[in-house]
Design an enzyme around this catalytic site. Sequence first.
Site, PDB file in Angstrom:
ATOM      1  N   CYS A 105       0.810  -1.219   0.000  1.00 53.78           N
ATOM      2  CA  CYS A 105       0.000   0.000   0.000  1.00 53.78           C
ATOM      3  C   CYS A 105       0.845   1.272   0.000  1.00 53.78           C
ATOM      4  CB  CYS A 105      -0.980  -0.004   1.166  1.00 53.78           C
ATOM      5  SG  CYS A 105      -0.233   0.083   2.813  1.00 53.78           S
ATOM      6  N   HIS A 110      -2.635   1.284   6.881  1.00 56.20           N
ATOM      7  CA  HIS A 110      -2.977   1.218   5.461  1.00 56.20           C
ATOM      8  C   HIS A 110      -3.111   2.626   4.900  1.00 56.20           C
ATOM      9  CE1 HIS A 110      -4.272  -0.919   1.888  1.00 56.20           C
ATOM     10  NE2 HIS A 110      -5.270  -0.050   1.737  1.00 56.20           N
ATOM     11  N   HIS A 145      -5.700   1.991  -4.390  1.00 52.92           N
ATOM     12  CA  HIS A 145      -4.834   1.443  -3.345  1.00 52.92           C
ATOM     13  C   HIS A 145      -4.442   0.008  -3.659  1.00 52.92           C
ATOM     14  CE1 HIS A 145      -7.893  -0.933  -0.705  1.00 52.92           C
ATOM     15  NE2 HIS A 145      -8.372  -0.826  -1.915  1.00 52.92           N
TER      16      HIS A 145
END
Length: 360
Positions: free
Chosen positions: A274, A322, A334
């Site tokens: 990520c 994240h 993402h």
Amino acid sequence: MTCRRTSTIAAVALVCALGLLSAPGGAVAAPASGPLAAAPARPDEPEPEGRSLQEVREELDDLYHDAAVATDAYNAAEEKAKKQSDQIVELANKIQDLQAKRDRLKDQAGAAARAQYRSGGVPPQAQLVLSDDPEEFLDGAQRVRQGQHATTKMLAELATTEEDLQLYAKDAGDYWIELDRHTKDQAKRKKKIEAKIKAAEKLEKKLAKEERERLLQMERDAQAQAQTAWLDTGILKEINGKASAQGKKAIAFASKQIGKPYVWGAEGPGSYDCSGLTLRAWEAAGRSIPRTSQEQWKQLPRIKVNEMRPGDLIIYHADASHVGIYVGNGAIVHAPRPGRNVTVAGAGSMPILGVVRPDK
């Protein structure tokens, strides 16, 4: 080609935000046809080991979350290791320069000693006293003073150089010890990450194909419900920011990575985790940002959610484990987790911790 790609992403984002994901109420219904419709999610149906599919999903979420946290720690440690390696190289170069300087000073000291030996060991002062030429005496006296000053300075410089060499050698040794310990710690971190991912994959493999399909649908439903709840707050009416020139470049880069697999610790070009994706996206826009989502949250300027604009980074979960890049219309691009590809998702499909802006 870029314009067509950007238009496609914008269209997908708009559909995610205002179409399926913006339906009023709670859960979003599964499609009326297709493999997922044939196997609707049933959280109360037990899995072969006697657990419900919902319990399995929660365990998988925990495993992948733990893997994400461990990955962030691993990536942060990798950055530290790079700095340590750079410091070792810098010290090695300094040591090499100092060794050359020390050798040169020793040669000069040796030359002075040999000159005195050739003069029969008679000190310059004594040679001047024995001179019958007053002018030669005065000129010689000046040269002696200059020589003495130069010799004293040279010897002091040689002593300082030796001290610096010892100090740098000690620092380099300390860095090597720390780097070696760090390398061993990284090996442990790697095993921890791989163990979490392997456990999750093993758990998924125990499920029948139909159960895995229902599990995927449950995941999508949960994300859709979260996105719907977020949109129902009216947040999109407040978000009116326009992307900066750099933000547009970051979005364009991230959008081109859609479909590439998530791989923990990866920074491209074939795969990403990520924060590896957001790092490279903003690097393509000409901006250097921290490697991990946690450091991005700590170091980059924070923005209120209702003031964010496309290109900003949305940080998720209470532990900042994240991150995704906001592309507008209530959507992000993402890299989700192992087993998934870089994709477009609802910006509110996960718990938002906050927003940061790399180019503020």
